[in-house]
Design an enzyme around this catalytic site. Sequence first.
Site, PDB file in Angstrom:
ATOM      1  N   ARG A  63       9.723  67.699   5.099  1.00  0.00           N
ATOM      2  CA  ARG A  63      11.296  67.708   4.328  1.00  0.00           C
ATOM      3  C   ARG A  63      11.621  69.053   3.868  1.00  0.00           C
ATOM      4  NH1 ARG A  63      12.305  61.635   2.324  1.00  0.00           N
ATOM      5  NH2 ARG A  63      11.721  60.620   4.321  1.00  0.00           N
ATOM      6  N   ARG A 120       7.079  66.166  -5.132  1.00  0.00           N
ATOM      7  CA  ARG A 120       7.980  66.473  -4.153  1.00  0.00           C
ATOM      8  C   ARG A 120       7.527  67.503  -3.467  1.00  0.00           C
ATOM      9  NH1 ARG A 120      13.482  65.140  -4.442  1.00  0.00           N
ATOM     10  NH2 ARG A 120      13.228  64.576  -6.538  1.00  0.00           N
ATOM     11  N   GLU A 179      11.007  56.787  -7.802  1.00  0.00           N
ATOM     12  CA  GLU A 179      11.097  56.501  -6.292  1.00  0.00           C
ATOM     13  C   GLU A 179      10.065  56.698  -5.537  1.00  0.00           C
ATOM     14  OE1 GLU A 179      14.681  57.896  -4.289  1.00  0.00           O
ATOM     15  OE2 GLU A 179      13.632  57.199  -2.268  1.00  0.00           O
ATOM     16  N   SER A 226      12.000  53.470  -0.266  1.00  0.00           N
ATOM     17  CA  SER A 226      13.270  53.361   0.025  1.00  0.00           C
ATOM     18  C   SER A 226      13.705  52.427   1.488  1.00  0.00           C
ATOM     19  CB  SER A 226      14.062  54.805   0.305  1.00  0.00           C
ATOM     20  OG  SER A 226      15.214  54.661   0.653  1.00  0.00           O
ATOM     21  N   ARG A 239       3.032  60.359  -2.965  1.00  0.00           N
ATOM     22  CA  ARG A 239       3.451  59.694  -4.038  1.00  0.00           C
ATOM     23  C   ARG A 239       2.855  58.664  -4.753  1.00  0.00           C
ATOM     24  NH1 ARG A 239      10.090  60.513  -4.479  1.00  0.00           N
ATOM     25  NH2 ARG A 239      10.241  62.851  -4.111  1.00  0.00           N
TER      26      ARG A 239
END
Length: 428
Positions: A261, A276, A348, A351, A391
């Site tokens: 990403r 991140r 988060e 998802s 994460r």
Amino acid sequence: MLNIRKMRQDPDFFRRGLSRRGLSPSLVDRCLELDAERRRYLTRVQELRHRRNVISQELAAAKKSGKDVSSMLAEMKTLADELETLERRLDEVSEELHKTLFNLPNIPHDSVPDGRSEEDNVVVRSWGNPRTDEEGIMDHVDILQRLGLADLEAAAKIAGARFYILKDELVILNLALIRFALDILSRKGFTLVQPPYMIQRRIMEGVVAFQDFQDMLYKVEGEDLYLIGTAEHPIAGIHADEVLDGRLLPLRYAGVSPCFRREAGAHGKDTKGIFRVHQFEKVEQFVFCKPSQSWAEHEALIRNAEEIYQALGLPYRVVNICMGELGPIAAKKYDLEVWMPAQKKYRELVSCSNCTDYQANRLGIRYREEPHVEETEYVHTLNSTAIATERTIVAILENYQRRDGSVDIPEVLHPYTNGVTRLKPRNQ
RNA sequence: GUGGGGGUGCCCUAGCCCGGUAGGGGGCUGGCCUGCUAAGCCAGUGGCUCCAAAAGAGCCUCGCGGGUUCAAAUCCCGCCCCCCACGCCA
């Protein structure tokens, strides 16, 4: 992509849906106009083609018997000219319609809350007891530092910001998390897949929003290939252009892959550590099912994710994402947010989206109730994180840290960690 | 990467040299026939449009995209993928 035939049948459903998205309901009428125009051209084009086919056959027969064909040739010539003009108009209208449909977002489910920002998300349920009142709690960056099990400086040197190098027990922990999630999903009947990590534009377009090409995806230079942002992307393409046997649905896949990403537009957020990053590992759930099954599947997917985080003993809450935060592809989305003691916030980690027939329309994925039933219907597609390992490592480090600087490894992972049950600072 | 062979309807295959309604076989579904089964025979088997619907009619579909032609599975150009051999390679 929205389905034009359904739009013809029930335009109000689409008008309402687009209104909730803050778009003009007149977009539906624009589509219906284009659709009507397209079909008018199509009918005319087909008539001319029919005429062409008839003359062509007469011409072949006449030539065989040696008759004069000059008048036929003349008619064919004018017919061909007229056809060319009409076909061009048809193509233009079709393309315009396709473009318009393609850029409209999915119709949200009734249960999606109104609202614009994160604060408007609705907490559905919570689990576990967050650590809140302790002194001297460290964030994952400091813990990594003390453990010496990651090298962020070297990663920055060789790849740049937002990369990391895991070392020793953390490598094992990462793989343990993957195996743990895969085993759970395998037991539930999911088909395990390791997909390609780069895919063609056509498939990517079927799965993501246009904006993602700019913000999220890496392009491979000189090739028609994009690095996947998640295993969802290649898995969705597995059945592109197919008509599935309805008796075999739902088809459930568990994909494991690295995820790439760009994180464009995330400047300044979570700049430190491994929360991140540009590259991480994830086990992803993906389902192809009938429309009648998809809302139950959606609940099942989030429950699977919850099962995993409960087993890991990480306190979390599930939120129903509000209209403003819902991406254009999904009709409804749950996030699972895990408690991060150092930040004193839920963040988060999962998802979980029901994309209804939106991706299926773009990718041409349909099903038939049974073989030899004529009608086909677009499937619904759903995706949900099972575990995002980096994460999750952050969450484990922060939630399982001890006063002496060591970190316990959740018990369910012990079968996968070669006897390692606790991460200890290097200097101890 | 080089050389050769391929890509035709759900599957297999003919047609391509030499342009003129895409033929055959298999599978499956339905029907006929039939003590039962098998065989045999008939029909259907992708997408789309017209049509309120049904019935019916038509258009499109020979890997993809262009071109030539009155007309392209067929001829020409470009690209993609698969198989075999050689080369390279973890």
